[in-house]
Enzyme design. Structure first.
Site, PDB file in Angstrom:
ATOM      1  CB  CYS A  76      42.244  40.658  41.001  1.00  0.00           C
ATOM      2  SG  CYS A  76      40.702  41.605  40.919  1.00  0.00           S
ATOM      3  CG  ASN A 163      44.656  37.335  47.203  1.00  0.00           C
ATOM      4  OD1 ASN A 163      45.803  37.058  46.884  1.00  0.00           O
ATOM      5  ND2 ASN A 163      43.835  37.993  46.400  1.00  0.00           N
ATOM      6  NE  ARG A 216      46.652  41.069  51.151  1.00  0.00           N
ATOM      7  CZ  ARG A 216      47.476  40.053  51.388  1.00  0.00           C
ATOM      8  NH1 ARG A 216      48.287  40.097  52.410  1.00  0.00           N
ATOM      9  NH2 ARG A 216      47.473  39.000  50.601  1.00  0.00           N
ATOM     10  CB  CYS A 224      37.401  41.905  47.303  1.00  0.00           C
ATOM     11  SG  CYS A 224      38.892  40.862  47.420  1.00  0.00           S
ATOM     12  N   GLY A 225      36.771  39.759  44.586  1.00  0.00           N
ATOM     13  CA  GLY A 225      36.395  38.419  44.168  1.00  0.00           C
ATOM     14  C   GLY A 225      36.826  37.321  45.124  1.00  0.00           C
TER      15      GLY A 225
END
Length: 327
Positions: A76, A163, A216, A224-225
């Site tokens: 994250c 990701n 997700r 969202c980084g």
């Protein structure tokens, strides 16, 4: 182990808990997935977007991130800034490395904002437009191409940071459309076998973009980084026509800066933004696992940090409103 100490933090309003304990060292009777879900449950006394468990803070820190649904993720990015600050302060250092999964993250303190918001930068893994596993079924490379099952007009780019992400450049922001497309990607495992976060990128100025992400395992998030980095990389490739750039990113949760550079042919990103502490608390594990109990003991809060970020957030929202972006 009857209780645990948690630190609630946020990076661009991504609420992330930090627990200094190995995730696999809880008693056998403790269901880890249930524990994570209980802590992150927005209907409970705590509530957040995920948890970083970290061990060996005095040596080489090893961290593991869990989404609020109890699943694990590679990283994250916003949370790593907050974890980075935690580790740096525990070690009384200004730069260090943190291991998380297969990756090593270099975190550094950077100057506060003029309003006193604490900030951290983190070097993230390389940006890859050819993910190890196809993000869109049947193709290892998917750049600026349509996906009919999602939308007949938009084009998407698939990439990993690490990701998996699907990014679309848009000429206006439609939140309902983002939620619709994000839901399809989450549900259609045949077309999107490893899943993906979906982001809309709206250019708002030279090297400045607005990003909104359907994440997700989470849904629509303030920020969202890794999606901020992925969106900056797609913007740089498709709009700015360069792979080396500095991009200012605005989103519902605040602002961040992404620097992209090439090393031995690889595209390497650095993410810089706030790392704000909210409170520390001692929480009884039984209270978390028992849905009927909703108690915890808050040991320390950080009102000055919260207030400083609130001022910055208000400035950001006013700026977005001037641009016709309502979130």
């Amino acid at each position: 182990m009857n209780s645990i100490e948690i630190l609630k933090t946020h990076g661009s309003k991504n609420d992330i808990f930090i627990i200094e304990s190995p995730y696999d060292q809880f008693p056998e009777e403790v269901d880890l997935v249930q524990l994570v879900r209980g802590i992150c449950d927005r209907n409970g006394p705590l509530g957040g977007d995920g948890i970083y468990f970290v061990d060996h803070v005095d040596g080489v820190p090893e961290a593991t991130f869990f989404n609020p649904d109890g699943s694990r993720a590679d990283l994250c990015g916003n949370g790593m800034r907050c974890l980075g600050r935690y580790v740096l302060e525990r070690r009384a250092e200004t730069s260090t490395s943190i291991m998380s999964g297969r990756h090593r993250f270099v975190v550094r303190t950077v100057p506060e904002t003029a309003g006193g918001v604490r900030q951290v930068s983190v070097d993230l893994p390389l940006v890859s437009f050819t993910a190890p596993s196809p993000i869109v079924a049947g193709s290892a490379l998917w750049v600026d191409r349509s996906i009919p099952v999602l939308d007949s007009h938009l084009t998407f780019t698939a990439l990993a940071v690490p990701n998996s992400h699907l990014v679309a450049i848009v000429n206006y922001y439609d939140e309902q459309e983002l939620v619709r497309i994000g839901g399809i990607v989450a549900a259609d495992v045949d077309q999107f076998p490893i899943g993906a976060n979906v982001s809309f990128v709206y250019p708002v100025g030279p090297d400045e973009i607005f990003v909104r992400t359907y994440e997700r395992g989470v849904g629509l998030t303030p920020s969202c980084g890794s999606a901020v980095v992925a969106s900056s990389a797609v913007y740089s490739r498709l709009v700015a026509n360069t792979q080396v750039s500095e991009v200012t990113v605005r989103n519902a949760g605040g602002m961040a800066k992404v620097t992209l550079r090439t090393e031995n042919g690889d595209l390497m990103p650095t993410l810089e933004g706030n790392a704000t502490f909210v409170y520390r608390a001692d929480v009884a594990i039984d209270d978390i696992l028992d849905a009927e109990r909703e108690s915890f003991v808050q040991g320390e809060s950080f009102p000055a940090e919260i207030a400083a970020y609130a001022d910055l957030e208000n400035e950001n929202r006013a700026w977005l409103k001037e641009k016709g972006i309502f979130v």
